[in-house]
Design a protein around this motif. Structure first.
Motif, short mmCIF file in Angstrom:
data_model
loop_
_atom_site.label_atom_id
_atom_site.label_comp_id
_atom_site.label_asym_id
_atom_site.label_seq_id
_atom_site.Cartn_x
_atom_site.Cartn_y
_atom_site.Cartn_z
N ALA A 134 74.57 55.78 57.86
CA ALA A 134 75.35 54.59 57.53
C ALA A 134 75.08 54.13 56.10
O ALA A 134 76.01 53.88 55.33
N VAL A 135 73.81 54.04 55.75
CA VAL A 135 73.45 53.49 54.43
C VAL A 135 73.90 54.44 53.31
O VAL A 135 74.50 54.01 52.33
N CYS A 136 73.61 55.73 53.48
CA CYS A 136 73.99 56.67 52.42
C CYS A 136 75.50 56.69 52.24
O CYS A 136 76.00 56.72 51.12
N ASN A 137 76.22 56.65 53.34
CA ASN A 137 77.67 56.68 53.23
C ASN A 137 78.19 55.45 52.48
O ASN A 137 79.03 55.55 51.59
N ASP A 138 77.64 54.27 52.81
CA ASP A 138 78.09 53.05 52.13
C ASP A 138 77.77 53.10 50.64
O ASP A 138 78.54 52.60 49.82
N LEU A 139 76.63 53.70 50.28
CA LEU A 139 76.22 53.72 48.87
C LEU A 139 77.09 54.65 48.02
O LEU A 139 76.95 54.70 46.80
N ARG A 140 77.99 55.39 48.65
CA ARG A 140 78.93 56.21 47.86
C ARG A 140 79.89 55.31 47.10
O ARG A 140 80.49 55.71 46.12
N PHE A 141 80.07 54.08 47.59
CA PHE A 141 81.06 53.18 46.98
C PHE A 141 80.39 52.30 45.94
O PHE A 141 79.37 51.65 46.22
#
Ligand SMILES: Cc1cc2nc3c(=O)[nH]c(=O)nc-3n(C[C@H](O)[C@H](O)[C@H](O)COP(=O)(O)OP(=O)(O)OC[C@H]3O[C@@H](n4cnc5c(N)ncnc54)[C@H](O)[C@@H]3O)c2cc1C
Length: 231
Positions: A134-141
């Motif tokens: 969840a966190v890594c995916n959000d940090l793509r933005f």
């Protein structure tokens, strides 16, 4: 998404400061701009059963009860009360259900006094995988606040390489990790890494345009056919 009793659920998702509309006209326009015309064609065939509701809390929050020094005897927190994820990830219910299984196991094996410590420790070991996803995916933005360590940058880069690899074994593994059926570490199995490298080499040989077309076919498939009134 099809639900029970002949009902369907329409969910509109956007990010980085964009908000999907909550009125029917706006929703029709929004789905009309999607790559596939399928949902826009379906929409007029349905009758709304309720108003559309907006949900804008998309943060991830982990309370880390396993690190508390205080005696938590008699206190259990699980599901969203322990760790809540951006709902975009669609994993909160699987996480809560798995944690219920962990609690059942701990109840059988532990005395009431030791239960919270044992349960929180086992729950935390399980939570690390969905948390990373969840966190890594959000940090793509770029609009998302948070530290982007080299490890997170590498993880997101590698995950994207997997997503761009038109190879059914790689795609299956990615889906298994996203569905919490396999741990995040299994994305780094040598067989998977080799397939990613082989695919990159193929792309370099065949040229970018042909390779992009192959990726699009592997990821999205052909567009669905137009709806007939009998649908
Ligand atoms: C918009 C949205 C979409 C989502 N989509 C997905 C998805 O596609 N897939 C997925 O797996 N997860 C999804 N989730 C996440 C998932 O819904 C949650 O992770 C999951 O419901 C958590 O379960 P829970 O039992 O911990 O909490 P909840 O389901 O929130 O249950 C807590 C319950 O406690 C009740 N309650 C609260 N306070 C009190 C009180 N003082 N006294 C008595 N009762 C109280 C509440 O009314 C509620 O019924 C989504 C979440 C949101 C918000």
């Amino acid at each position: 998404m099809k639900q029970e009793n002949d009902r369907w659920l329409l969910t509109l998702v956007a990010g980085s400061g964009q908000h999907p509309p909550t009125d029917s006209e706006g929703a029709a326009k929004f789905v009309g701009e999607l790559r596939s015309p399928l949902i826009a064609q379906m929409l007029p065939l349905f009758e709304p059963t309720s108003k559309m509701t907006a949900y804008r809390l998309s943060k991830n929050r982990w309370r880390h009860y396993e690190r508390w020094k205080e005696n938590l005897s008699g206190y259990i927190a699980m599901g969203d009360a322990s760790c809540v994820f951006n709902p975009n990830q669609g994993q909160g219910m699987s996480v809560a259900a798995t944690e219920a299984g962990i609690l059942r196991k701990c109840l059988k094996q532990t005395t009431p006094e030791l239960l919270p410590r044992r349960f929180f420790a086992e729950q935390a070991r399980f939570q690390i995988n969905p948390w990373r996803l969840a966190v890594c995916n959000d940090l793509r933005f770029s609009s998302v606040q948070g530290e982007r360590t080299p490890a997170i940058r590498f993880f997101n880069w590698y995950r994207e390489q997997l997503a761009l690899t038109p190879d059914s074994t790689v795609q299956k593994r990615l889906a298994e990790v996203d569905s919490l059926l396999k741990p995040v570490a299994s994305m780094f199995d040598p067989t998977i890494m080799l397939r990613v490298v082989a695919s990159s080499l193929r792309s370099a040989r065949r040229g970018k345009a042909a390779y992009d077309a192959e990726i699009a076919r592997a990821r999205f498939g052909p567009l669905p056919p137009a709806l007939t009134p009998a649908f």
